[in-house]
Design a protein around this motif. Structure first.
Motif, PDB file in Angstrom:
ATOM      1  N   ARG A 149      14.778  -7.185  -2.755  1.00 52.16           N
ATOM      2  CA  ARG A 149      13.684  -7.900  -2.084  1.00 52.16           C
ATOM      3  C   ARG A 149      12.381  -7.113  -2.115  1.00 52.16           C
ATOM      4  O   ARG A 149      11.298  -7.687  -1.990  1.00 52.16           O
ATOM      5  CB  ARG A 149      14.068  -8.195  -0.635  1.00 52.16           C
ATOM      6  N   ALA A 150      12.495  -5.801  -2.292  1.00 48.56           N
ATOM      7  CA  ALA A 150      11.289  -4.965  -2.362  1.00 48.56           C
ATOM      8  C   ALA A 150      10.724  -4.925  -3.778  1.00 48.56           C
ATOM      9  O   ALA A 150       9.710  -4.279  -4.031  1.00 48.56           O
ATOM     10  CB  ALA A 150      11.595  -3.554  -1.880  1.00 48.56           C
ATOM     11  N   GLY A 151      11.423  -5.620  -4.716  1.00 44.71           N
ATOM     12  CA  GLY A 151      10.920  -5.672  -6.076  1.00 44.71           C
ATOM     13  C   GLY A 151      11.497  -4.624  -6.993  1.00 44.71           C
ATOM     14  O   GLY A 151      10.987  -4.391  -8.094  1.00 44.71           O
ATOM     15  N   VAL A 152      12.573  -3.964  -6.543  1.00 45.58           N
ATOM     16  CA  VAL A 152      13.240  -2.976  -7.377  1.00 45.58           C
ATOM     17  C   VAL A 152      14.534  -3.596  -7.867  1.00 45.58           C
ATOM     18  O   VAL A 152      15.482  -3.760  -7.109  1.00 45.58           O
ATOM     19  CB  VAL A 152      13.548  -1.682  -6.584  1.00 45.58           C
TER      20      VAL A 152
ATOM     21  N   GLU B 199      20.303  -5.160  -1.398  1.00 50.12           N
ATOM     22  CA  GLU B 199      19.506  -6.339  -1.054  1.00 50.12           C
ATOM     23  C   GLU B 199      18.072  -5.939  -0.707  1.00 50.12           C
ATOM     24  O   GLU B 199      17.105  -6.602  -1.111  1.00 50.12           O
ATOM     25  CB  GLU B 199      20.143  -7.078   0.131  1.00 50.12           C
ATOM     26  N   VAL B 200      17.925  -4.849   0.019  1.00 45.11           N
ATOM     27  CA  VAL B 200      16.584  -4.362   0.372  1.00 45.11           C
ATOM     28  C   VAL B 200      15.817  -3.984  -0.889  1.00 45.11           C
ATOM     29  O   VAL B 200      14.648  -4.349  -1.053  1.00 45.11           O
ATOM     30  CB  VAL B 200      16.678  -3.149   1.322  1.00 45.11           C
ATOM     31  N   LEU B 201      16.478  -3.259  -1.791  1.00 40.74           N
ATOM     32  CA  LEU B 201      15.822  -2.849  -3.028  1.00 40.74           C
ATOM     33  C   LEU B 201      15.396  -4.054  -3.860  1.00 40.74           C
ATOM     34  O   LEU B 201      14.307  -4.083  -4.433  1.00 40.74           O
ATOM     35  CB  LEU B 201      16.744  -1.940  -3.835  1.00 40.74           C
TER      36      LEU B 201
ATOM     37  N   ASP C 167       0.817  -1.211   0.000  1.00 39.38           N
ATOM     38  CA  ASP C 167       0.000   0.000   0.000  1.00 39.38           C
ATOM     39  C   ASP C 167       0.855   1.267   0.000  1.00 39.38           C
ATOM     40  O   ASP C 167       0.356   2.357  -0.282  1.00 39.38           O
ATOM     41  CB  ASP C 167      -0.923   0.018   1.226  1.00 39.38           C
ATOM     42  N   GLN C 168       2.123   1.134   0.374  1.00 38.44           N
ATOM     43  CA  GLN C 168       3.050   2.264   0.376  1.00 38.44           C
ATOM     44  C   GLN C 168       4.325   1.817  -0.323  1.00 38.44           C
ATOM     45  O   GLN C 168       4.833   0.728  -0.069  1.00 38.44           O
ATOM     46  CB  GLN C 168       3.363   2.709   1.814  1.00 38.44           C
ATOM     47  N   ARG C 169       4.845   2.663  -1.205  1.00 41.37           N
ATOM     48  CA  ARG C 169       6.050   2.297  -1.954  1.00 41.37           C
ATOM     49  C   ARG C 169       7.288   2.339  -1.064  1.00 41.37           C
ATOM     50  O   ARG C 169       7.376   3.121  -0.133  1.00 41.37           O
ATOM     51  CB  ARG C 169       6.244   3.234  -3.139  1.00 41.37           C
ATOM     52  N   MET C 170       8.236   1.498  -1.392  1.00 37.17           N
ATOM     53  CA  MET C 170       9.514   1.471  -0.691  1.00 37.17           C
ATOM     54  C   MET C 170      10.398   2.574  -1.280  1.00 37.17           C
ATOM     55  O   MET C 170      11.017   2.399  -2.331  1.00 37.17           O
ATOM     56  CB  MET C 170      10.185   0.109  -0.855  1.00 37.17           C
TER      57      MET C 170
END
Length: 205
Positions: A63-66, A59-61, A38-41
């Motif tokens: 796993r967040a789909g970026v 790694e965060v990007l 509901d909120q973008r990373m």
């Protein structure tokens, strides 16, 4: 968004969603909204996740789909207004930046490489494209005359703007020849929060 990976990593490190939210000065519901899509990373949020979960920003990007960090910087809403951004690169440029950072004291936890993106501190010698070392552990110990990374929160829109400023307590000052760079912000710990102190800088070209 691979929320299962994020939650698993939380357990591995022994942190909660509240810990992640606290890093941004927000509430647990914001983290829940990111997990649910509901909120973008944003990159500011990604950096908070990376710090608390003790993993690389890339790694965060991922796993967040970026898939492409550089593209994420270009597309993230509100990011284009930021004065500085976490350094994202690969290959020899990244290797060289890390080597220089290490020589300047950037091989410690909490010290990150950032890229200057605007002329906010042009009259202090900081130009677009310069790399800076930001010590997040010194955010509470900044004094008059320090160059700092701070975040401006817009609670109505839920956006966060990252600024590079000169700290002259109790305000942050842009030192620039541009008209738009003349704004000042009062550090109140809620709407305007210092996130780190600039401890070194260098020019790549």
């Amino acid at each position: 968004m691979d929320d299962k990976w994020f939650k698993k990593r939380q357990k591995e490190v022994g942190v909660t969603a509240e810990d992640i939210a606290r890093e941004m000065g927000r509430t647990r519901s914001n983290v829940s909204h990111i997990y649910s899509g509901d909120q973008r990373m944003s990159l500011d949020w990604a950096r908070a996740f990376a710090k608390v979960l003790q993993v690389p920003l890339e790694e965060v990007l991922k796993r967040a789909g970026v898939s492409e960090p550089a593209e994420a910087q270009r597309l993230t809403p509100g990011f284009s207004e930021s004065d500085a951004a976490p350094f994202v690169s690969d290959g020899s440029a990244a290797d060289n930046a890390r080597k220089i950072a290490a020589l300047l004291g950037g091989d410690k936890p909490g010290v990150d490489i950032w890229t200057v993106r605007t002329d906010a501190l042009m009259l202090e010698g900081y130009r677009r494209g310069d790399l800076i070392l930001v010590d997040t552990h010194q955010s509470e110990r900044c004094r008059a005359g320090d160059m700092v990374i701070a975040q401006l929160y817009n609670w109505k829109s839920g956006s966060v703007e990252t600024v590079l400023r000169l700290f002259e307590p109790p305000v942050l000052i842009a030192v620039s020849a541009t008209v738009s760079g003349g704004r000042t912000h009062v550090v109140d710990g809620n709407n305007v929060v210092i996130r780190g102190k600039v401890i070194a800088s260098w020019r790549t070209n």
